[in-house]
Design an enzyme around this catalytic site. Structure first.
Site, short mmCIF file in Angstrom:
data_model
loop_
_atom_site.label_atom_id
_atom_site.label_comp_id
_atom_site.label_asym_id
_atom_site.label_seq_id
_atom_site.Cartn_x
_atom_site.Cartn_y
_atom_site.Cartn_z
N THR A 2 23.24 7.26 30.94
CA THR A 2 23.58 8.28 29.94
C THR A 2 24.62 9.27 30.47
O THR A 2 25.58 9.63 29.78
CB THR A 2 22.32 9.06 29.53
OG1 THR A 2 21.33 8.14 29.06
CG2 THR A 2 22.62 10.07 28.44
N THR A 3 24.45 9.69 31.72
CA THR A 3 25.33 10.68 32.32
C THR A 3 26.76 10.17 32.46
O THR A 3 27.70 10.96 32.53
CB THR A 3 24.76 11.12 33.68
OG1 THR A 3 23.41 11.54 33.49
CG2 THR A 3 25.54 12.26 34.28
N TYR B 220 17.72 5.30 17.66
CA TYR B 220 18.10 5.42 16.24
C TYR B 220 17.24 4.56 15.32
O TYR B 220 16.74 5.04 14.31
CB TYR B 220 19.60 5.11 16.03
CG TYR B 220 20.07 5.37 14.62
CD1 TYR B 220 20.30 6.68 14.19
CD2 TYR B 220 20.26 4.34 13.71
CE1 TYR B 220 20.72 6.94 12.89
CE2 TYR B 220 20.68 4.58 12.42
CZ TYR B 220 20.90 5.89 12.01
OH TYR B 220 21.31 6.15 10.73
N TYR C 255 13.90 2.36 30.58
CA TYR C 255 14.32 3.78 30.55
C TYR C 255 13.76 4.41 29.28
O TYR C 255 14.18 4.07 28.17
CB TYR C 255 15.85 3.87 30.60
CG TYR C 255 16.42 5.27 30.57
CD1 TYR C 255 15.64 6.41 30.81
CD2 TYR C 255 17.77 5.47 30.30
CE1 TYR C 255 16.18 7.69 30.77
CE2 TYR C 255 18.33 6.74 30.27
CZ TYR C 255 17.53 7.84 30.51
OH TYR C 255 18.07 9.10 30.47
N ARG D 299 16.21 11.53 23.35
CA ARG D 299 17.49 10.94 22.95
C ARG D 299 17.32 9.76 22.00
O ARG D 299 18.14 9.54 21.12
CB ARG D 299 18.26 10.46 24.19
CG ARG D 299 18.84 11.59 25.03
CD ARG D 299 19.69 11.03 26.16
NE ARG D 299 20.33 12.09 26.94
CZ ARG D 299 21.49 12.64 26.65
NH1 ARG D 299 22.17 12.22 25.59
NH2 ARG D 299 22.01 13.58 27.42
N LYS E 123 12.07 4.34 34.38
CA LYS E 123 12.60 5.70 34.51
C LYS E 123 12.01 6.50 33.36
O LYS E 123 12.33 6.26 32.20
CB LYS E 123 14.13 5.69 34.45
CG LYS E 123 14.75 7.08 34.51
CD LYS E 123 16.25 7.05 34.27
CE LYS E 123 16.82 8.46 34.24
NZ LYS E 123 18.28 8.47 33.92
N ILE F 264 16.04 9.42 39.39
CA ILE F 264 17.42 9.11 39.03
C ILE F 264 17.97 10.42 38.47
O ILE F 264 17.61 10.85 37.38
CB ILE F 264 17.53 7.96 38.03
CG1 ILE F 264 17.04 6.67 38.69
CG2 ILE F 264 18.97 7.80 37.54
CD1 ILE F 264 17.04 5.45 37.76
#
Length: 294
Positions: free
Chosen positions: A46-47, A109, A135, A140, A164, A206
């Site tokens: 994501t980052t 989504y 993850y 999000r 994660k 992480i």
């Protein structure tokens, strides 16, 4: 999967003003991470603003990263999304050497049921030649990988090796630790809760803030692994407010501004993200001065 124990850093993707990838700064950042002692690196989570990168951009970043690292630390590739068939295709096509695992975010989504989440990861696990890290980041994705689903996946697929966890739910963490196979790893996905999660049994983090403070994050994880929570708590406190500032106007906008202040490129991000505003910039500058005193 000893490669996933300790401090991992989810690398940012530096950009130039025109939105193209700043590979020089990415190379400098990778060298900084390795020199400061991080245990592994995550490329295009994501980052890394992966959602805004074309597939060719992603291939270039993955290839550049492995060529730069040259096997000095383990690498994890981020491949995830909400179109299962497309993610399966991308996992099958992934042929860049030097990576030890794939980090795959839960479908966003669509808001799938738990059975839908299970079937999504089943499809990925059946084609992946690399181990898979689940993850879970409900803030999000809009849906949550429940502990029973994570444990079911871990039991049914030997190449699903870790999760994660960024739900912030300690009951959920506890249930995973209670029920998981012995060799399935719980990894913190939120910098502010790394210490208590590792006290519970997580093997590491992480990290986002690790982009800017890799040595501190690596030492925090090491101290927790050694059971030295008193010293780890000092580092935890030092990083708490700067970590909050990393996210106050969106990730990776905050940490990119911090990196700019530390001499790593500019804080350019791709739309729909925008750089942090003047008030947050000043708060970051003030907090960096405090951290530099430690």
């Amino acid at each position: 999967m000893n490669e996933l124990i300790g401090a991992g850093v989810a690398l940012v993707t530096p950009f130039h003003a025109d939105g193209s990838i700043d590979f020089d700064t990415l190379g400098d950042l990778i060298e900084y991470q390795i020199a400061e002692g991080v245990d592994y690196l995550v490329s295009l989570g994501t980052t890394g603003e992966t959602a805004t990168l074309a597939q060719e951009d992603r291939k270039q970043v993955w290839k550049f990263t492995t060529d730069k690292v040259k096997g000095r630390v383990p690498l994890v590739a981020g491949i995830g999304g909400n179109n299962t068939a497309e993610i399966v295709r991308q996992v099958q096509a992934f042929d860049i050497p030097g990576y030890c695992a794939i980090l795959s975010v839960s479908p966003y989504y669509n808001k799938p049921t738990q059975e839908g989440i299970y079937q999504h990861y089943k499809a990925i696990a059946e084609v992946s030649t690399l181990p898979i890290i689940l993850y879970n980041v409900p803030g999000r994705t809009g849906s949550n990988i429940m502990p029973a689903t994570a444990v079911r996946l871990a039991q049914d697929f030997k190449n699903i090796v870790a999760i994660k966890e960024a739900s912030g739910n300690f009951m959920q963490f506890s249930e995973i630790m209670r029920d998981k196979p012995d060799d399935f790893l719980l990894i913190s996905g939120d910098d502010p809760v790394t210490l208590p999660m590792m006290a519970l049994g997580a093997v590491g983090i992480i990290s986002v803030v690790g982009n800017a403070f890799p040595g501190k994050v690596a030492q925090l994880a090491k101290l927790c692994r050694a059971g030295n929570y008193a010293e780890a708590g000092i580092l935890h406190a030092q990083l708490l407010h700067i970590t909050e500032l990393c996210f106050v106007e969106g990730n990776p906008c905050g940490v990119k501004y911090i990196l700019q202040q530390k001499g790593f490129g500019k804080d350019y991000v791709r739309l729909p993200l925008v750089p942090v505003g003047p008030q947050t910039q000043q708060k970051i500058i003030d907090e960096l001065k405090k951290i530099d005193r430690f």
